[in-house]
Motif scaffolding. Structure first.
Motif, PDB file in Angstrom:
ATOM      1  N   LEU A   1      30.071 -13.491   8.045  1.00 47.25           N
ATOM      2  CA  LEU A   1      30.532 -14.865   8.260  1.00 47.25           C
ATOM      3  C   LEU A   1      31.900 -14.871   8.939  1.00 47.25           C
ATOM      4  O   LEU A   1      32.134 -15.610   9.900  1.00 47.25           O
ATOM      5  N   ILE A   2      32.770 -14.002   8.481  1.00 47.31           N
ATOM      6  CA  ILE A   2      34.121 -13.924   9.067  1.00 47.31           C
ATOM      7  C   ILE A   2      34.037 -13.526  10.545  1.00 47.31           C
ATOM      8  O   ILE A   2      34.681 -14.121  11.403  1.00 47.31           O
ATOM      9  N   LYS A   3      33.186 -12.541  10.826  1.00 45.69           N
ATOM     10  CA  LYS A   3      33.031 -12.086  12.209  1.00 45.69           C
ATOM     11  C   LYS A   3      32.568 -13.248  13.097  1.00 45.69           C
ATOM     12  O   LYS A   3      33.066 -13.472  14.197  1.00 45.69           O
ATOM     13  N   GLN A   4      31.601 -14.009  12.578  1.00 45.71           N
ATOM     14  CA  GLN A   4      31.043 -15.111  13.348  1.00 45.71           C
ATOM     15  C   GLN A   4      32.058 -16.251  13.505  1.00 45.71           C
ATOM     16  O   GLN A   4      32.086 -16.922  14.530  1.00 45.71           O
ATOM     17  N   ILE A   5      32.893 -16.441  12.501  1.00 49.30           N
ATOM     18  CA  ILE A   5      33.936 -17.468  12.609  1.00 49.30           C
ATOM     19  C   ILE A   5      34.919 -17.083  13.715  1.00 49.30           C
ATOM     20  O   ILE A   5      35.284 -17.904  14.556  1.00 49.30           O
ATOM     21  N   TYR A   6      35.312 -15.805  13.736  1.00 50.15           N
ATOM     22  CA  TYR A   6      36.205 -15.345  14.813  1.00 50.15           C
ATOM     23  C   TYR A   6      35.553 -15.591  16.173  1.00 50.15           C
ATOM     24  O   TYR A   6      36.196 -16.055  17.112  1.00 50.15           O
ATOM     25  N   PHE A   7      34.264 -15.266  16.272  1.00 47.37           N
ATOM     26  CA  PHE A   7      33.562 -15.451  17.543  1.00 47.37           C
ATOM     27  C   PHE A   7      33.600 -16.925  17.968  1.00 47.37           C
ATOM     28  O   PHE A   7      33.895 -17.255  19.119  1.00 47.37           O
ATOM     29  N   ALA A   8      33.320 -17.811  17.019  1.00 45.11           N
ATOM     30  CA  ALA A   8      33.298 -19.243  17.342  1.00 45.11           C
ATOM     31  C   ALA A   8      34.680 -19.748  17.752  1.00 45.11           C
ATOM     32  O   ALA A   8      34.800 -20.607  18.620  1.00 45.11           O
ATOM     33  N   LEU A   9      35.718 -19.181  17.139  1.00 44.72           N
ATOM     34  CA  LEU A   9      37.072 -19.675  17.410  1.00 44.72           C
ATOM     35  C   LEU A   9      37.668 -19.116  18.704  1.00 44.72           C
ATOM     36  O   LEU A   9      38.689 -19.613  19.175  1.00 44.72           O
ATOM     37  N   GLU A  10      37.000 -18.090  19.281  1.00 39.79           N
ATOM     38  CA  GLU A  10      37.502 -17.526  20.544  1.00 39.79           C
ATOM     39  C   GLU A  10      37.693 -18.592  21.614  1.00 39.79           C
ATOM     40  O   GLU A  10      38.604 -18.510  22.425  1.00 39.79           O
ATOM     41  N   LYS A  11      36.802 -19.586  21.602  1.00 40.70           N
ATOM     42  CA  LYS A  11      36.841 -20.585  22.676  1.00 40.70           C
ATOM     43  C   LYS A  11      37.784 -21.749  22.358  1.00 40.70           C
ATOM     44  O   LYS A  11      37.917 -22.680  23.144  1.00 40.70           O
ATOM     45  N   VAL A  12      38.424 -21.677  21.186  1.00 38.15           N
ATOM     46  CA  VAL A  12      39.285 -22.795  20.773  1.00 38.15           C
ATOM     47  C   VAL A  12      40.724 -22.513  21.177  1.00 38.15           C
ATOM     48  O   VAL A  12      41.193 -21.376  21.087  1.00 38.15           O
ATOM     49  N   ASP A  13      41.402 -23.568  21.602  1.00 42.13           N
ATOM     50  CA  ASP A  13      42.806 -23.477  21.951  1.00 42.13           C
ATOM     51  C   ASP A  13      43.614 -23.179  20.683  1.00 42.13           C
ATOM     52  O   ASP A  13      43.617 -23.984  19.755  1.00 42.13           O
TER      53      ASP A  13
ATOM     54  N   GLU B   1      45.453 -19.745  18.014  1.00 41.22           N
ATOM     55  CA  GLU B   1      45.091 -18.458  17.418  1.00 41.22           C
ATOM     56  C   GLU B   1      44.949 -18.604  15.914  1.00 41.22           C
ATOM     57  O   GLU B   1      45.696 -19.342  15.278  1.00 41.22           O
ATOM     58  N   PHE B   2      43.992 -17.852  15.369  1.00 38.34           N
ATOM     59  CA  PHE B   2      43.662 -18.034  13.959  1.00 38.34           C
ATOM     60  C   PHE B   2      43.531 -16.698  13.248  1.00 38.34           C
ATOM     61  O   PHE B   2      43.235 -15.681  13.860  1.00 38.34           O
ATOM     62  N   GLU B   3      43.697 -16.782  11.931  1.00 41.78           N
ATOM     63  CA  GLU B   3      43.436 -15.627  11.105  1.00 41.78           C
ATOM     64  C   GLU B   3      42.390 -16.062  10.082  1.00 41.78           C
ATOM     65  O   GLU B   3      42.505 -17.144   9.509  1.00 41.78           O
ATOM     66  N   VAL B   4      41.379 -15.225   9.880  1.00 46.98           N
ATOM     67  CA  VAL B   4      40.340 -15.565   8.912  1.00 46.98           C
ATOM     68  C   VAL B   4      40.432 -14.565   7.771  1.00 46.98           C
ATOM     69  O   VAL B   4      40.373 -13.354   7.995  1.00 46.98           O
ATOM     70  N   THR B   5      40.583 -15.056   6.559  1.00 48.73           N
ATOM     71  CA  THR B   5      40.776 -14.149   5.427  1.00 48.73           C
ATOM     72  C   THR B   5      39.848 -14.535   4.282  1.00 48.73           C
ATOM     73  O   THR B   5      39.411 -15.680   4.176  1.00 48.73           O
TER      74      THR B   5
ATOM     75  N   ILE C   1      24.964 -14.972  11.010  1.00 47.90           N
ATOM     76  CA  ILE C   1      24.272 -14.102  11.971  1.00 47.90           C
ATOM     77  C   ILE C   1      24.552 -12.638  11.631  1.00 47.90           C
ATOM     78  O   ILE C   1      25.678 -12.262  11.330  1.00 47.90           O
ATOM     79  N   GLY C   2      23.496 -11.839  11.694  1.00 43.93           N
ATOM     80  CA  GLY C   2      23.683 -10.404  11.483  1.00 43.93           C
ATOM     81  C   GLY C   2      23.379  -9.977  10.062  1.00 43.93           C
ATOM     82  O   GLY C   2      23.460  -8.804   9.734  1.00 43.93           O
TER      83      GLY C   2
END
Ligand code: ATP
Ligand code: MG
Length: 392
Positions: A26-38, A40-44, A176-177
């Motif tokens: 889930l964390i990996k997929q959240i990072y992927f989704a946020l790539e296109k967002v203006d 920077e984020f950290e998911v913990t 996913i995954g």
């Protein structure tokens, strides 16, 4: 006013020892989704909770819409996180929160406090009562309603303290995954992108295969499929798209088999090739956008004949859907506009005027023998010359 989101996830919370696998996916997929967002984020993750925290200025609406596409998320709660500096400090922060979040104070509320650590000097009940009182003192227009409050104010006492009162629904499903991989037969139509979306929603990683027939199908028709794969990847993550040149196989079938059986025989070769490509990349199943009775090639008899060549499970998530129901999903997931662009795909070039609707498997197999001399080589070449495009 928000710098972080508290992510609520459903089914994956109950997977026992495998839980970390689900959380990490889930964390990996959240990072992927946020790539296109203006921004920077950290998911913990922290004991059964996932947090998305911004480390720069960010676009709130973009972040929320990106998170709404992540399978496995059931709720997105914009959260204010504060350090524990005593109850007086907490109530000041809560009053400030309510003031900012709800400029119009004409609503009912209920405080829902929870302690993840029991060393906090007040229990949940006491926090509810005391905080409710302080809010009423600060904003006399407010009213308490413990049964159906307009605003349910959550206060979670953890290492830090979470304050939130909104839960934006996520898409549900599984990250996913977490469920292996399957090969989607992706055409330029409406149905197959929807089928891919539905299976991906259950956590399945998607690979895709598109059969094109240049020069009978155009470069533009291929681009349309790449565009569709890109839209599915918004939800499913990066997709390997196999583009198979199907022209010589189609011409051979056209030349050697009865024309009313063209589509069925062609579909059988598509399934065979997709399955072979799927095996090469460890897929556990095939996915199609077939729906019973939609066209001649999707009657029960035709599906029986198409399915007969497959050894992997074939997932057909829209099998019982009416066209309009499929269209509704395609509009929701954003593939519809692309799917209805008028570029011919290879099925429409070689279709017979009167295709069989009740193909007989014995006869189909007999006619396939007309291809014996050429088909092995043609299949081999088609597989070997497959173009792989990574779409994201
Ligand atoms: P539509 O939405 O117009 O029904 P479709 O491509 O889904 O388009 P069919 O041509 O009946 O409809 O095909 C049924 C299924 O077979 C598709 O959903 C898809 O999974 C697979 N398929 C058909 N043509 C292709 C192709 N050229 N490449 C890959 N898969 C295909
Ligand atoms: Mg279809």
């Amino acid at each position: 006013m928000y710098k972080a989101f508290l992510i609520k996830y459903g089914e994956i919370g109950v997977k026992g020892k495998n839980r970390y696998i689900f959380e990490d996916a889930l964390i990996k997929q959240i990072y992927f989704a946020l790539e296109k967002v203006d921004g920077e984020f950290e998911v913990t993750k922290e004991s059964g909770r996932i947090y998305v925290t911004s480390i720069t200025e960010f676009d709130y609406d973009e972040a929320v819409s990106a998170l709404k596409n992540v399978f496995g998320i059931i709720g997105i709660c914009p959260v204010v996180q504060i350090e524990d500096e005593g109850f007086d400090n907490l109530s000041e922060k809560v009053i400030e929160y309510i003031d900012k979040a709800y400029p119009d104070k004409n609503f009912t509320f209920k405080v829902d406090a929870r302690r993840a650590r029991k060393n906090y000097p007040m229990n949940s009940m006491e926090i509810n009562m005391e905080m409710g009182g302080r809010l009423l003192d600060a904003f006399p227009e407010l009213k308490v309603d413990v049964h159906k409050p307009d605003v349910l104010l959550s206060i979670e006492i953890r290492n830090k303290i979470n304050i939130y009162s909104t839960e934006i629904p996520g898409p549900g499903g599984m990250p996913i995954g977490t469920a292996g991989k399957a090969m989607l037969l992706l055409s330029g139509g409406i149905d197959s992108p929807v089928a891919g979306y539905m299976i991906a929603k259950r956590g399945v990683q998607i690979e895709a295969t598109y059969f094109h027939a240049p020069p009978y199908t155009s470069e533009r028709a291929k681009q349309k499929v790449v565009d569709l794969a890109k839209q599915v990847s918004v939800y499913a993550g990066p997709i390997v798209l196999n583009v198979v040149n199907f022209t010589d196989i189609q011409l051979a079938i056209y030349e050697k088999c009865p024309h009313d059986e063209l589509t069925i025989i062609m579909r059988r070769y598509m399934m065979r090739i997709a399955e072979e490509l799927g095996k090469q990349s460890n897929c556990m199943g095939l996915i199609t956008g077939e729906s019973i009775g939609q066209v001649a090639s999707q009657t029960m008899h035709s599906l029986y004949c198409t399915n007969e060549v497959c050894t992997m499970p074939v997932y057909r998530p829209v099998i019982g859907f009416d066209k309009q129901e499929i269209i509704n999903i395609s509009e929701k997931i954003g593939t519809y506009e692309t799917s209805i662009q008028p570029f011919e795909d290879c099925c429409t070039i070689f279709v017979a005027k009167h295709p069989v609707t009740k193909p007989n498997i014995k006869i189909i197999k007999q006619h396939e023998h007309n291809l014996d001399e050429v088909i092995d080589d043609l299949m081999k070449t088609a597989i070997e010359t497959t173009e792989k495009i990574i779409v994201k």
